[in-house]
Design a protein around this motif. Structure first.
Motif, PDB file in Angstrom:
ATOM      1  N   MET A  52     116.996  25.140  -7.355  1.00  0.00           N
ATOM      2  CA  MET A  52     115.972  26.152  -7.192  1.00  0.00           C
ATOM      3  C   MET A  52     116.244  26.891  -5.888  1.00  0.00           C
ATOM      4  SD  MET A  52     112.490  24.097  -8.183  1.00  0.00           S
ATOM      5  CE  MET A  52     111.492  25.549  -8.484  1.00  0.00           C
ATOM      6  N   ILE A  53     115.921  28.181  -5.874  1.00  0.00           N
ATOM      7  CA  ILE A  53     116.125  28.984  -4.671  1.00  0.00           C
ATOM      8  C   ILE A  53     114.878  28.817  -3.804  1.00  0.00           C
ATOM      9  CG2 ILE A  53     116.716  31.254  -3.756  1.00  0.00           C
ATOM     10  CD1 ILE A  53     117.769  31.912  -6.603  1.00  0.00           C
ATOM     11  N   GLY A  54     114.912  27.842  -2.929  1.00  0.00           N
ATOM     12  CA  GLY A  54     113.738  27.411  -2.193  1.00  0.00           C
ATOM     13  C   GLY A  54     112.990  28.502  -1.451  1.00  0.00           C
ATOM     14  N   PRO A  55     113.666  29.386  -0.709  1.00  0.00           N
ATOM     15  CA  PRO A  55     112.943  30.385   0.091  1.00  0.00           C
ATOM     16  C   PRO A  55     112.115  31.364  -0.733  1.00  0.00           C
ATOM     17  CG  PRO A  55     115.187  30.117   0.899  1.00  0.00           C
ATOM     18  CD  PRO A  55     115.115  29.373  -0.403  1.00  0.00           C
ATOM     19  N   LEU A  56     112.331  31.430  -2.039  1.00  0.00           N
ATOM     20  CA  LEU A  56     111.573  32.352  -2.875  1.00  0.00           C
ATOM     21  C   LEU A  56     110.197  31.812  -3.261  1.00  0.00           C
ATOM     22  CD1 LEU A  56     114.369  33.624  -5.305  1.00  0.00           C
ATOM     23  CD2 LEU A  56     113.658  34.587  -3.108  1.00  0.00           C
ATOM     24  N   TYR A  57     109.923  30.545  -2.958  1.00  0.00           N
ATOM     25  CA  TYR A  57     108.709  29.893  -3.450  1.00  0.00           C
ATOM     26  C   TYR A  57     107.633  29.784  -2.384  1.00  0.00           C
ATOM     27  CZ  TYR A  57     110.990  28.627  -7.792  1.00  0.00           C
ATOM     28  OH  TYR A  57     111.618  28.694  -9.006  1.00  0.00           O
ATOM     29  N   ASP A  58     106.378  29.896  -2.831  1.00  0.00           N
ATOM     30  CA  ASP A  58     105.256  29.509  -1.990  1.00  0.00           C
ATOM     31  C   ASP A  58     105.227  27.981  -1.955  1.00  0.00           C
ATOM     32  OD1 ASP A  58     102.386  30.268  -0.817  1.00  0.00           O
ATOM     33  OD2 ASP A  58     102.196  28.502  -2.107  1.00  0.00           O
ATOM     34  N   PRO A  59     105.269  27.365  -0.786  1.00  0.00           N
ATOM     35  CA  PRO A  59     105.390  25.904  -0.719  1.00  0.00           C
ATOM     36  C   PRO A  59     104.254  25.141  -1.394  1.00  0.00           C
ATOM     37  CG  PRO A  59     106.008  26.873   1.377  1.00  0.00           C
ATOM     38  CD  PRO A  59     105.441  27.977   0.550  1.00  0.00           C
ATOM     39  N   LEU A  95     117.139  21.926  -4.023  1.00  0.00           N
ATOM     40  CA  LEU A  95     116.761  23.186  -3.397  1.00  0.00           C
ATOM     41  C   LEU A  95     117.937  23.787  -2.639  1.00  0.00           C
ATOM     42  CD1 LEU A  95     113.340  22.051  -1.855  1.00  0.00           C
ATOM     43  CD2 LEU A  95     113.697  23.250  -4.031  1.00  0.00           C
ATOM     44  N   GLY A  96     118.099  25.098  -2.770  1.00  0.00           N
ATOM     45  CA  GLY A  96     119.161  25.786  -2.046  1.00  0.00           C
ATOM     46  C   GLY A  96     118.643  27.035  -1.370  1.00  0.00           C
ATOM     47  N   LEU A  97     119.498  27.654  -0.565  1.00  0.00           N
ATOM     48  CA  LEU A  97     119.117  28.825   0.220  1.00  0.00           C
ATOM     49  C   LEU A  97     119.014  30.093  -0.611  1.00  0.00           C
ATOM     50  CD1 LEU A  97     121.332  28.430   3.409  1.00  0.00           C
ATOM     51  CD2 LEU A  97     118.837  28.321   3.331  1.00  0.00           C
ATOM     52  N   GLY A  98     119.872  30.238  -1.636  1.00  0.00           N
ATOM     53  CA  GLY A  98     119.995  31.514  -2.315  1.00  0.00           C
ATOM     54  C   GLY A  98     120.879  32.466  -1.531  1.00  0.00           C
ATOM     55  N   TYR A  99     121.335  33.524  -2.211  1.00  0.00           N
ATOM     56  CA  TYR A  99     122.235  34.446  -1.518  1.00  0.00           C
ATOM     57  C   TYR A  99     122.181  35.878  -2.045  1.00  0.00           C
ATOM     58  CZ  TYR A  99     125.102  33.265  -5.605  1.00  0.00           C
ATOM     59  OH  TYR A  99     125.544  33.038  -6.889  1.00  0.00           O
ATOM     60  N   ARG A 100     121.524  36.141  -3.173  1.00  0.00           N
ATOM     61  CA  ARG A 100     121.542  37.484  -3.754  1.00  0.00           C
ATOM     62  C   ARG A 100     120.419  38.338  -3.153  1.00  0.00           C
ATOM     63  NH1 ARG A 100     120.726  37.718  -9.584  1.00  0.00           N
ATOM     64  NH2 ARG A 100     121.658  39.797  -9.398  1.00  0.00           N
ATOM     65  N   ASP A 101     120.798  39.474  -2.578  1.00  0.00           N
ATOM     66  CA  ASP A 101     119.815  40.368  -1.970  1.00  0.00           C
ATOM     67  C   ASP A 101     118.759  40.814  -2.966  1.00  0.00           C
ATOM     68  OD1 ASP A 101     121.027  40.266   0.519  1.00  0.00           O
ATOM     69  OD2 ASP A 101     122.285  42.021   0.155  1.00  0.00           O
ATOM     70  N   VAL A 102     119.173  41.094  -4.211  1.00  0.00           N
ATOM     71  CA  VAL A 102     118.232  41.612  -5.192  1.00  0.00           C
ATOM     72  C   VAL A 102     117.133  40.602  -5.495  1.00  0.00           C
ATOM     73  CG1 VAL A 102     119.571  40.816  -7.202  1.00  0.00           C
ATOM     74  CG2 VAL A 102     118.048  42.788  -7.425  1.00  0.00           C
ATOM     75  N   GLU A 103     117.442  39.328  -5.412  1.00  0.00           N
ATOM     76  CA  GLU A 103     116.427  38.305  -5.675  1.00  0.00           C
ATOM     77  C   GLU A 103     115.403  38.241  -4.546  1.00  0.00           C
ATOM     78  OE1 GLU A 103     118.824  35.163  -8.495  1.00  0.00           O
ATOM     79  OE2 GLU A 103     119.114  34.989  -6.331  1.00  0.00           O
TER      80      GLU A 103
END
Length: 341
Positions: A77-84, A106-114
């Protein structure tokens, strides 16, 4: 041995294709459990033209009712995109539904569009992931949450609590040294990204310093694979090309890795075009190709739970061929590897 990371990608991204891909994802996990595999792992991306899975917790909730034994996890899951707090609640419910079989990768993610599309700043992703893990821990404790980091979270106790005491294990996906440190400092485990060679796994396992700790820890690595009595690589080659092209374009676009002509993407494929990190062939050939990965995981300390995850589903590959690949893995490849221990 687990199945994943499952993405439900399609060749053209139509709604009808997504219906079939999502149904097949669930059915393949049921088959994996029936055949004795021990875990299923689902991935996450957003705004992908090929229908890449965007709601992993929804799928895990469905799997909690279709299966009874296998561990269920995200990878990742792209952790930073979620409300904890909302993720803490959702995960607790899925953990209850599955009777304590949930893990969170959980991971950081990397796509700007997301990040842009979901209202987050990519520059804050490291701090947001740290906040997320800290808030999850507090929320699953049964006590009020009070956290002041990049975001401020002050809430009454979260209900229901997870089935597992202290909540589901949290595995941190990471490639770089800073991410490995985060996995050791904040996580219950480390999820390796797709690595180009088993020596990359060996190097990073050593960097984790697992001999110096005694608490339970997980180490998971994904290797893409396909098993068939004949023509394994030819069967999956178009689907693999689609997936590889998708990821490479995203990584180049993000700036996290060099462009395609850079050394990061150089490899010497065999005469069929198969990259060396892709496992494909008869059961006997797949045993030989998986053996180095298996041996590294088998040497982990006793308190570390290893997970070898095989990515075996690719867009455009038939249900029949995919199911047969899973059966051959479970019935011939896994027993042969186990016999070497």
């Amino acid at each position: 041995m687990g199945l994943g990371a499952l993405t439900a990608q399609t060749r053209s991204g139509t709604a009808a294709e997504s219906t079939e891909a999502l149904t097949m994802l669930l059915d393949t996990c049921v088959l994996a459990e029936d055949e004795g595999l021990d875990s299923a792992w689902v991935a996450e991306h957003h705004f992908a033209a090929d229908g890449f899975l965007s709601s992993p917790m929804t799928v895990l909730a469905a799997l909690s009712q279709r299966t009874s034994r296998i561990r269920l996890s995200t990878n990742v899951m792209i952790g930073p995109l979620y409300d904890p707090i909302r993720l803490a609640e959702d995960a607790a419910v899925v953990d209850q539904l599955s009777r304590g079989r949930l893990m969170l990768g959980l991971g950081l993610g990397y796509r700007d569009v997301e990040f842009a599309g979901l209202g987050r700043r990519r520059q804050e992703r490291g701090r947001r992931l740290d906040d997320l893990i800290n808030v999850l821990r507090q929320a699953w404790s049964g006590k009020p949450v009070e956290h002041h980091g990049l975001g401020t979270y002050k809430t009454p106790p979260v209900t229901p609590l997870p089935f597992q005491q202290d909540g589901p294990p949290v595995l941190v996906g990471a490639f770089a040294e800073a991410g490995l440190r985060r996995a050791v400092r904040l996580g219950n485990g480390w999820l390796a990204p797709e690595l180009r060679h088993w020596r990359g796994l060996e190097k990073r396992v050593a960097a984790l310093g697992l001999d110096s700790r005694t608490d339970p820890f997980h180490v998971a690595v994904t290797v893409n694979a396909f098993v068939a009595a004949r023509d394994a690589w030819e069967t999956v080659r178009p689907g693999v090309a689609h997936v590889a092209g998708q990821y490479r374009s995203w990584l180049v676009e993000s700036g996290d890795l060099p462009a395609l002509e850079g050394k990061e993407f150089e490899y010497e494929a065999d005469e069929t075009g198969k990259p060396p990190q892709f496992v494909a062939g008869t059961p006997e050939q797949c045993v030989a190709q998986l053996r180095p990965w298996w041996r590294i995981l088998a040497r982990l300390p006793e308190h570390v739970q290893p997970h070898l995850i095989l990515g075996m589903t690719f867009p455009g590959v038939s249900r029949e061929a995919t199911f047969e690949s899973v059966r051959l893995l479970a019935r011939e490849v896994v027993p042969a590897l186990n016999a070497e221990e």
